[in-house]
Design an enzyme around this catalytic site. Structure first.
Site, PDB file in Angstrom:
ATOM      1  N   LYS A   1       1.048  -0.957   0.330  1.00 47.26           N
ATOM      2  CA  LYS A   1       0.124   0.228   0.229  1.00 47.26           C
ATOM      3  C   LYS A   1       0.795   1.045  -0.014  1.00 47.26           C
ATOM      4  O   LYS A   1       1.924   1.678  -0.128  1.00 47.26           O
ATOM      5  CB  LYS A   1      -1.097  -0.409   1.013  1.00 47.26           C
ATOM      6  CG  LYS A   1      -2.269  -0.887   1.082  1.00 47.26           C
ATOM      7  CD  LYS A   1      -2.753  -0.967   0.006  1.00 47.26           C
ATOM      8  CE  LYS A   1      -3.597  -2.057  -0.242  1.00 47.26           C
ATOM      9  NZ  LYS A   1      -4.486  -3.101   0.529  1.00 47.26           N
TER      10      LYS A   1
HETATM   11  C1  LIG Z   1      -6.057  -4.260   0.305  1.00 44.14           C
HETATM   12  C2  LIG Z   1      -6.811  -3.724   0.601  1.00 44.14           C
HETATM   13  C3  LIG Z   1      -7.714  -4.396   1.899  1.00 44.14           C
HETATM   14  C4  LIG Z   1      -7.275  -5.165   3.059  1.00 44.14           C
HETATM   15  O1  LIG Z   1      -6.098  -4.183   3.667  1.00 44.14           O
HETATM   16  P1  LIG Z   1      -5.329  -5.241   5.071  1.00 44.14           P
HETATM   17  O2  LIG Z   1      -4.281  -4.359   5.869  1.00 44.14           O
HETATM   18  O3  LIG Z   1      -4.171  -6.813   4.424  1.00 44.14           O
HETATM   19  O4  LIG Z   1      -6.558  -5.907   5.386  1.00 44.14           O
HETATM   20  C5  LIG Z   1      -9.033  -4.097   1.805  1.00 44.14           C
HETATM   21  N1  LIG Z   1     -10.100  -3.461   0.582  1.00 44.14           N
HETATM   22  C6  LIG Z   1      -8.665  -3.039  -0.110  1.00 44.14           C
HETATM   23  C7  LIG Z   1      -9.842  -2.314  -1.559  1.00 44.14           C
HETATM   24  C8  LIG Z   1      -7.361  -3.134  -0.249  1.00 44.14           C
HETATM   25  O5  LIG Z   1      -7.134  -3.462  -1.693  1.00 44.14           O
END
Ligand SMILES: *Cc1c(COP(=O)(O)O)cnc(C)c1O
Length: 391
Positions: free
Chosen positions: A184
């Protein structure tokens, strides 16, 4: 080496993050404590929101948000089909049903008209996702929510930082969930944050993220704390350790710089692809809004090519370019097919899925790597231009 493989993603970790981890390791307090509290304060200030609550993932943040609005078994929650697994699976944790919605006409975000059509007496909430970091039209979604008395919880896993008319995503809806997963826009390896301006929600989330206990471990074990605690609810284990929070604080100071670097890459890609009919650059944010550019989702036009999207990806891989696909719509996965989600009702999401390729977009990319991605994409499209019948 100019022909080295360009990975789809690399995190941007510097000396500051390494020093922050080393500092925490030397203090003797590794789990949730002063660093997590500091990260929360800094994050709330950055977003412009009253409360930021650090947790161990965005999935956990979404689950805590649904707990805060008291989602119950038999309720329904509207979510896009064009998203990652987490957005919908959290709804099933409560025995509630995720109701999938199609995307807007020429983008990836949830369509508010489709949302409104799928509202029933059991609908409790909408979870819009700012796909790729392109902020959803929240004005329209909030108007729909207000008409039908629904909660809006934003899945902002892609949207740090993004803004609508100067208001940061995370400061607008009742509850907003962010992700610090490894790929992210800023990362703690694993981690998440839930933001809200609502004091009652914040108190509930603070309690439920650590076993439903009235005071957290830091307060209990600190010199001025007390050994006494009370379990007030059957809570969860979702706290963020200080080792990771320290990384988060260091990353947050670079968040806006990282965004500018990604935005520059996106602009370079879109300029280079605009003149080729076979390639469709992603939508840009509306005037006055801010796109986080977590992802750059290119769409190819298979009808103008003699190869499929999958073959296009394979050719890019041969050229040394790592790519990904965001997303396989939820209704196309076995679990959702088994649970009665019909394929034919999401034509826009299916069209986007059939045509999308996510290209590398991260601050560590060099100018020559960006140029190599552009060349490889353009050359692949030019090489596989479909022969069209003469007029
Ligand atoms: C990465 C992601 C998540 C989950 O994030 P985590 O921190 O891994 O739980 C949720 N929604 C979307 C759209 C994502 O891309």
């Amino acid at each position: 080496m100019s022909d080295q493989f360009i990975p789809f993603h690399l995190p941007s970790i510097g000396a500051e993050e390494r020093a922050a981890v080393a500092r925490v390791l030397s203090t003797g307090w590794l789990t949730t404590g002063p660093c997590a509290q500091a990260f929360e304060r800094e994050f709330a200030h950055f977003i412009g929101v009253k409360h930021a609550l650090a947790v161990n993932s965005c999935t956990a943040a979404l689950q805590l948000a649904l707990d805060a609005i008291q989602l119950r078994s038999g309720d329904e929650v509207l979510v896009p089909t064009y998203t990652f697994a987490a957005t919908a699976e959290v709804v099933t944790y409560f025995g509630a049903r995720p109701v999938l919605c199609d995307s807007v006409e020429d983008g990836f975000n949830i369509d508010s008209a489709d949302v409104e059509q799928r509202i029933t007496a059991r609908t409790k909430a909408i979870i819009p996702v700012h796909i790729a970091g392109d902020p959803c039209g929240l004005d329209t979604l909030h108007a729909v929510a207000k008409r039908h008395k629904l909660h809006v919880i934003e899945d902002a896993a892609h949207a740090l930082p993004a803004a609508l008319q100067g208001r940061r995503i995370g400061s607008i809806s009742e509850l907003t969930a962010f992700s610090f997963y490894a790929t992210k826009t800023i990362t703690t390896g694993e981690g998440g944050m839930l933001t809200t301006n609502n004091d009652a929600y914040a108190a509930r989330i603070r309690k439920m993220r650590l076993h439903g206990i009235s005071a957290d471990a830091w307060n209990r074990y600190a010199r001025e704390g007390s050994w006494y605690y009370e379990i007030e609810d059957a809570g969860y284990k979702m706290n963020m350790p200080d080792i990771l929070a320290a990384v988060g604080s260091a990353q947050l100071t670079k968040c806006e710089l990282f965004r500018q670097q990604r935005a520059a890459i996106a602009a370079a890609y879109s300029n280079a692809f605009a003149a080729m009919d076979e390639l469709e650059p992603p939508p840009v944010a509306n005037r006055g809004d801010e796109h986080a550019w977590h992802l750059y989702i290119l769409r190819v036009r298979p009808e103008l090519l003699n190869i499929t999207r999958n073959e296009f990806i394979a050719e890019l891989k041969n050229a040394g370019i790592g790519t990904s696909v965001h997303f396989i719509p939820l209704h196309m996965h076995p679990y959702y097919r088994k649970h009665g989600y019909e394929s034919a009702t999401f034509p826009r999401a299916e069209d986007a899925y059939r045509r999308c390729i996510s290209l590398p977009i991260y601050p560590g990319m060099s100018d020559s790597e960006i140029a190599r991605v552009i060349d490889a994409v353009r050359q692949t499209a030019a090489r596989h231009r479909a022969r069209r019948a003469a007029a």
